[in-house]
Design a protein around this motif. Structure first.
Motif, PDB file in Angstrom:
ATOM      1  N   GLN A 246       0.838  -1.206   0.000  1.00 47.74           N
ATOM      2  CA  GLN A 246       0.000   0.000   0.000  1.00 47.74           C
ATOM      3  C   GLN A 246       0.872   1.255   0.000  1.00 47.74           C
ATOM      4  OE1 GLN A 246      -2.699  -0.108   3.310  1.00 47.74           O
ATOM      5  NE2 GLN A 246      -4.456  -0.597   1.993  1.00 47.74           N
ATOM      6  N   ALA A 250       0.921   4.300  -2.741  1.00 48.44           N
ATOM      7  CA  ALA A 250       0.733   5.705  -2.362  1.00 48.44           C
ATOM      8  C   ALA A 250       1.728   6.603  -3.095  1.00 48.44           C
ATOM      9  CB  ALA A 250       0.880   5.867  -0.850  1.00 48.44           C
ATOM     10  N   GLU A 253       0.580   7.408  -6.468  1.00 46.69           N
ATOM     11  CA  GLU A 253      -0.588   8.307  -6.455  1.00 46.69           C
ATOM     12  C   GLU A 253      -0.193   9.758  -6.164  1.00 46.69           C
ATOM     13  OE1 GLU A 253      -3.650   6.320  -4.058  1.00 46.69           O
ATOM     14  OE2 GLU A 253      -3.182   4.544  -5.279  1.00 46.69           O
ATOM     15  N   ALA A 316      -4.818   6.505   0.319  1.00 40.38           N
ATOM     16  CA  ALA A 316      -4.025   5.351  -0.110  1.00 40.38           C
ATOM     17  C   ALA A 316      -3.880   4.312   0.999  1.00 40.38           C
ATOM     18  CB  ALA A 316      -2.651   5.818  -0.579  1.00 40.38           C
TER      19      ALA A 316
END
Lengths: 498, 498
Positions: A246, A250, A253, A316
């Motif tokens: 994850q 992030a 993103e 995120a």
């Protein structure tokens, strides 16, 4: 780490008698400082990659360009290899001496020759420490952007040789993006200017070609660097994640949202705990991963960007996001990251620092892959990444005394192969040096390596500058077993001589 | 413009019979489109520098990499020079054909192969137009940053060959900063990958070396470019000055204040009036100079930066500062600048576009110097500058029919010498090509030119790719009279052959 004696580099074809070489140099350059007693040579046996050690033929410590020029002319004539060295902080053995070569230590070239605040440039000698440039420029509100973790010690000449990066290179670029001009000497002692004081330079881009060439093309005797105006404000966010992948997502993103953080770093749990134990940075020791995201610029922009990034991080999947309260906390957050390598050194008898790069989008997949490989090889891996750049520093923990060295090397190789497989490369900022020379056989094909050798020969036809580093001979690759020798012939047999 | 027939390039040692070459190519590559009738060749006689014209031996219009590879293998074997051409918009004669060479027109390689919005990259063929990339990426909110004035027509392959810039390269960099990877073919038809999908690539930086090499090192068959997120907002300020040098000083002050404008352009009165007559951009026709300063980023940052820049401009002596009211006015302000060259073409029978660079701090002094030289030579000069980068485009107005050509060339030479004298160079973004090859003799010494030739030979040992452009032979420089031939010998006599 095992060090395979390399026939291609230290082979028997050339012999140089230490006493004779010293006598010749004394005669030609009486004022040049030379070290040649074995106990004097010992401190120069290795650079930052201490697993590889060789006693050089002798060490020269020149103080003037004239001395360097004369030394090179003599070495060229006598066909003695020359290895240049800055502060010796390199992590890939690029400044590892050769048994039959001169180690040219540029440490005494440590003057800042000029700071021109109006033009925002500094002219410095190659032995000047990276941080010393920013310290000298501070009174004009300026600084030199690239900041490798070793910036307190490493020299700008070494930075040029390795095209050094740092935690802020996502926004501010690598060394090559922050220098304007180099004065170099070729192996024949000829003076050449690469680049110019202006934006661009006609002809081929020799400045870029030279930067990162690991001492194989010439000796840097002066560097003109760009200075930047210090950002009005810099704030750092620390985000915790329950899941490493994850955290990887992030990163993509944040970049996709159009924010260009000044730095965007990631550490996994093992690295977090090691750093926290060592530095007491205030890291969340239970997090699976953290991201450090620095934003800089005008005060109001920075606060706005922080709000935006915080929202992105939470979306995120960040379980917690903390903005460093003040400059002291910001410095602490970074101190943890910058000391992650020595911190890991405290929790394992030995560690092996990798330096692969991958396309950013591959981050989650590669993280999962490293975890799988770690389990497969039965060795722990602490992950410290320049996440924004896709530059990975997996640290493989092992115990040489327990016979784990070979397994660590194999795991390292497997991780780098994974990087190459997803479109990345075997080194981001630490260079190839001696350490990764075999992996270069996997990264490049015979045509590409031949091209590298032809370029090397354009600068250094006799192949005397730092032979056996950075670019493997086709012969070596054929032995290493991962490359087919092109047309059955070695294109530059003279490179095989030392 | 006079065109000196160049023995070194089109000399008598190699003769190629057009019919025989066409027959050979038909035999080896039956599906390759060839043009060889004189009337078919006429449109290809020149690129954007129409003063230089040569009819090529023949024109090849390949559509597949396989065709290019076979053509190169044949030309290599038969020792026929090859000149690559994109859209033919270059301004320095880089794609000028050779009488005895094949003109390799890459226009049919016009497919966008892939856009990966997550990785922010596009993989395109070299004949794709610069603007077409941004148009295709727009649906993902992305764009390709470098924007030469010719972006509607010029091809990305040509941009790579010339390392093209544009009005936004101050903030976003040149072509070399916006590409990740190139697939090229060497003159021997071998396929080589330069760069990688990741941040950095080990070994020498061949990507940077190749970018801007003007078709001398290989043929680009695929380009991977970086895409950027479109800024949320972009605004442009138009500042008027009573004094050209004050405008020059304002540029340095904006940069020193830590603002990095997306674009920072300057035009002097002659250029302003020509552009206004042509485009009706709304420029102040009485101003001695204008600055166009664009700021982009998040909405609130942009407004804040505009306020800051406006204050700086007024302090620097601007008599008026106008913020473009809306996107339409912003586009008009830029249209005036982007059409400045054709605009000047309307007020003079002929004009000669220069492309020097200087360190930014030298701007006021060089502006005064150009004014002095203009008076001395009795020819008007309109000035259009990428001021933020120190990239000058003085346009020398003259009348060829009135016998002013030689005087215009001499003035151009004097302006470029002034640039070199203050630490600048003879070309910023238009390249050396054929046009400035003599000035290269002034810019570089014999050792440096020898190094360029050795690098050229590493890629192209027979010297068949675009000979006679970009890098002058030492022989030519000796003739031109501004360089001493190194050790009395030509290092690469084979380069003199065509």
């Amino acid at each position: 780490m095992s060090y395979r004696y390399d026939e291609a580099v230290d082979g028997p074809l050339v012999t140089h008698d230490r006493t004779a070489v010293v006598a010749q140099l004394r005669l030609r350059i009486p004022d040049l400082t030379l070290l040649y007693e074995v106990e004097d040579l010992r401190p120069f046996e290795c650079d930052g990659l201490a697993a590889y050690r060789t006693t050089p033929l002798l060490v020269a410590l020149p103080e003037t360009i004239d001395q360097v020029e004369k030394l090179l002319r003599y070495a060229h004539e006598a066909r003695i290899p020359v290895v240049a060295r800055g502060a010796g902080t390199g992590l890939s053995g690029g400044a590892l001496p050769l048994e039959k070569g001169i180690l040219l230590v540029m440490a005494r070239f440590n003057s800042i020759l000029e700071i021109d605040p109006e033009a925002s440039i500094a002219r410095v000698q190659p032995g000047v420490r990276n941080l010393a440039i920013s310290q000298a420029a501070a009174k004009f509100g300026l600084y030199y952007a690239p900041d490798p973790s070793s910036q307190i010690a490493c020299s700008i000449g070494g930075n040029v040789a390795e095209n050094a990066g740092g935690v802020h290179c996502l926004k501010y670029g690598l060394t090559v993006h922050n220098i304007l001009k180099l004065e170099i000497l070729t192996m024949e002692g000829e003076s050449v200017t690469l680049g110019s004081d202006a934006l661009d330079s006609p002809g081929f881009d020799l400045l870029a070609l030279f930067t990162g060439s690991e001492g194989m093309l010439g000796i840097v005797v002066e560097v003109t660097v760009k200075l930047l105006t210090k950002p009005q404000s810099a704030r750092v966010l620390l985000a915790s994640f329950d899941d490493v992948e994850q955290a990887g997502s992030a990163v993509a993103e944040i970049i996709a949202a159009g924010v260009i953080p000044a730095g965007l770093e990631m550490m996994d749990n093992l690295a977090i705990r090691a750093a926290e134990d060592f530095i007491h940075a205030g890291y969340p020791v239970d997090a699976a991963a953290i991201l450090l995201c620095e934003v800089d610029g005008a005060q109001s922009d920075v606060l706005e960007d922080c709000t935006k990034v915080e929202a992105l991080l939470r979306t995120a999947g960040a379980t917690d996001v903390r903005l460093a309260r003040d400059e002291a906390e910001r410095q602490r957050f970074w101190a943890g990251r910058k000391n992650a390598f020595p911190a890991v050194g405290r929790i394992s008898p030995d560690y092996y620092c990798m330096d692969g790069t991958i396309p950013r989008r591959e981050l989650p997949g590669v993280l999962a892959g490293i975890e799988r490989l770690s389990a497969e090889y039965g060795l722990r891996v602490a992950n410290v990444f320049h996440a924004g750049d896709g530059n990975l520093h997996p640290l493989i923990l092992f115990d040489a005394n327990a016979g784990e060295t070979e397994r660590a090397e194999a795991l390292g190789g497997a991780i780098l192969e994974l990087c190459v497989k997803v479109g990345g490369s075997i080194t981001g900022e630490h260079g190839v040096g001696r350490e990764k020379i075999n992996q270069m056989c996997a990264q490049f094909n015979a045509d590409e390596l031949s091209l590298f050798h032809a370029l090397k020969a354009a600068f250094d036809p006799k192949g005397l500058l730092n032979p056996g580093k950075n670019i493997p001979t086709l012969h070596r690759c054929a032995e290493f077993g991962s490359m087919h020798v092109h047309h059955g012939a070695l294109p530059f047999p003279e490179l095989e001589r030392f």
